[in-house]
Write a protein that holds these residues in place. Sequence first.
Motif, PDB file in Angstrom:
ATOM      1  N   GLN A  26       0.818  -1.218   0.000  1.00  0.00           N
ATOM      2  CA  GLN A  26       0.000   0.000   0.000  1.00  0.00           C
ATOM      3  C   GLN A  26       0.856   1.275   0.000  1.00  0.00           C
ATOM      4  O   GLN A  26       0.324   2.377  -0.022  1.00  0.00           O
ATOM      5  N   ALA A  27       2.164   1.133   0.018  1.00  0.00           N
ATOM      6  CA  ALA A  27       3.070   2.284   0.103  1.00  0.00           C
ATOM      7  C   ALA A  27       3.477   2.766  -1.287  1.00  0.00           C
ATOM      8  O   ALA A  27       3.588   1.971  -2.219  1.00  0.00           O
ATOM      9  N   ASN A  28       3.712   4.087  -1.385  1.00  0.00           N
ATOM     10  CA  ASN A  28       4.294   4.657  -2.597  1.00  0.00           C
ATOM     11  C   ASN A  28       5.796   4.428  -2.626  1.00  0.00           C
ATOM     12  O   ASN A  28       6.377   4.201  -3.688  1.00  0.00           O
ATOM     13  N   VAL A  29       6.430   4.558  -1.445  1.00  0.00           N
ATOM     14  CA  VAL A  29       7.879   4.411  -1.346  1.00  0.00           C
ATOM     15  C   VAL A  29       8.240   3.478  -0.194  1.00  0.00           C
ATOM     16  O   VAL A  29       7.482   3.324   0.761  1.00  0.00           O
ATOM     17  N   LEU A  30       9.411   2.880  -0.328  1.00  0.00           N
ATOM     18  CA  LEU A  30       9.958   2.017   0.719  1.00  0.00           C
ATOM     19  C   LEU A  30      11.234   2.667   1.251  1.00  0.00           C
ATOM     20  O   LEU A  30      12.049   3.179   0.476  1.00  0.00           O
TER      21      LEU A  30
ATOM     22  N   VAL B  58      15.540   5.747  -0.033  1.00  0.00           N
ATOM     23  CA  VAL B  58      14.111   5.826  -0.326  1.00  0.00           C
ATOM     24  C   VAL B  58      13.927   5.344  -1.764  1.00  0.00           C
ATOM     25  O   VAL B  58      14.492   5.916  -2.696  1.00  0.00           O
ATOM     26  N   ARG B  59      13.136   4.268  -1.918  1.00  0.00           N
ATOM     27  CA  ARG B  59      12.900   3.672  -3.240  1.00  0.00           C
ATOM     28  C   ARG B  59      11.439   3.826  -3.646  1.00  0.00           C
ATOM     29  O   ARG B  59      10.541   3.754  -2.810  1.00  0.00           O
ATOM     30  N   ASP B  60      11.232   3.981  -4.937  1.00  0.00           N
ATOM     31  CA  ASP B  60       9.886   3.898  -5.486  1.00  0.00           C
ATOM     32  C   ASP B  60       9.461   2.434  -5.382  1.00  0.00           C
ATOM     33  O   ASP B  60      10.171   1.544  -5.861  1.00  0.00           O
ATOM     34  N   ARG B  61       8.337   2.155  -4.723  1.00  0.00           N
ATOM     35  CA  ARG B  61       7.933   0.766  -4.495  1.00  0.00           C
ATOM     36  C   ARG B  61       7.654   0.040  -5.797  1.00  0.00           C
ATOM     37  O   ARG B  61       8.065  -1.099  -5.985  1.00  0.00           O
TER      38      ARG B  61
ATOM     39  N   TRP C 194      15.908   8.601  -3.679  1.00  0.00           N
ATOM     40  CA  TRP C 194      16.737   9.482  -2.851  1.00  0.00           C
ATOM     41  C   TRP C 194      17.572   8.615  -1.934  1.00  0.00           C
ATOM     42  O   TRP C 194      17.136   7.563  -1.475  1.00  0.00           O
ATOM     43  N   GLN C 195      18.790   9.076  -1.672  1.00  0.00           N
ATOM     44  CA  GLN C 195      19.604   8.435  -0.646  1.00  0.00           C
ATOM     45  C   GLN C 195      20.461   9.491   0.027  1.00  0.00           C
ATOM     46  O   GLN C 195      20.851  10.475  -0.595  1.00  0.00           O
ATOM     47  N   GLY C 196      20.687   9.275   1.296  1.00  0.00           N
ATOM     48  CA  GLY C 196      21.490  10.208   2.071  1.00  0.00           C
ATOM     49  C   GLY C 196      22.425   9.459   2.997  1.00  0.00           C
ATOM     50  O   GLY C 196      22.057   8.431   3.566  1.00  0.00           O
TER      51      GLY C 196
END
Length: 187
Positions: free
Chosen positions: A83-87, A146-149, A156-158
């Motif tokens: 159900q998530a947009n991002v993981l 942060v990944r697009d599911r 994004w990564q930090g």
Amino acid sequence: MIRHFALVTVLVAAACGPDITTNRDSSVPFPKQPNWAWGARDTISHYELDPAAQNPLLHQHVQAAIENTLQREGWKLVNDPSQANVLVTYHIGIKRETVLQTTVTTSGAPTPYWGGYGWGYYGAPSFATSTTTPYDYKQGGLLVIVRDRESGKVAWQGLFKKEVTETARVSQENVQRAVDDLLRDLK
């Protein structure tokens, strides 16, 4: 002497604050206020195997800090990853390294010494001694991804890196401050 100055400069810069690096892939869609879930960690670095990085309390602090920061930004945590947009995933690592610090001490007259006291053209004898001391340091790192599911691509990564002086004194407040600094430009 130049090595000593360079090492001191690096250590002073490291003591001043963290080193934060972030990357955003604008080709990966990223909702303004997404639904998110914890993703499965896909890799493990040998830095993560350090006992200090395996501290369960540290992992609890990091997870709570990420959840707090994302909630403040309007992100909604969902329990079902489908159900998530991002993981969101994170990695904690400790890099231990020994740096050799050499200091040189000289005594006697500088050369060439022009006359006086009968020492001749090259002057009084001079002596130099050097001392090499090992300096052990630990650098801690927190990597948040942060990944697009749907596509699985990294949006994004930090990476937050800082010299660690005492891993036993990790507090929720310090971890929250670090996570807030790291996720500041997550957009």
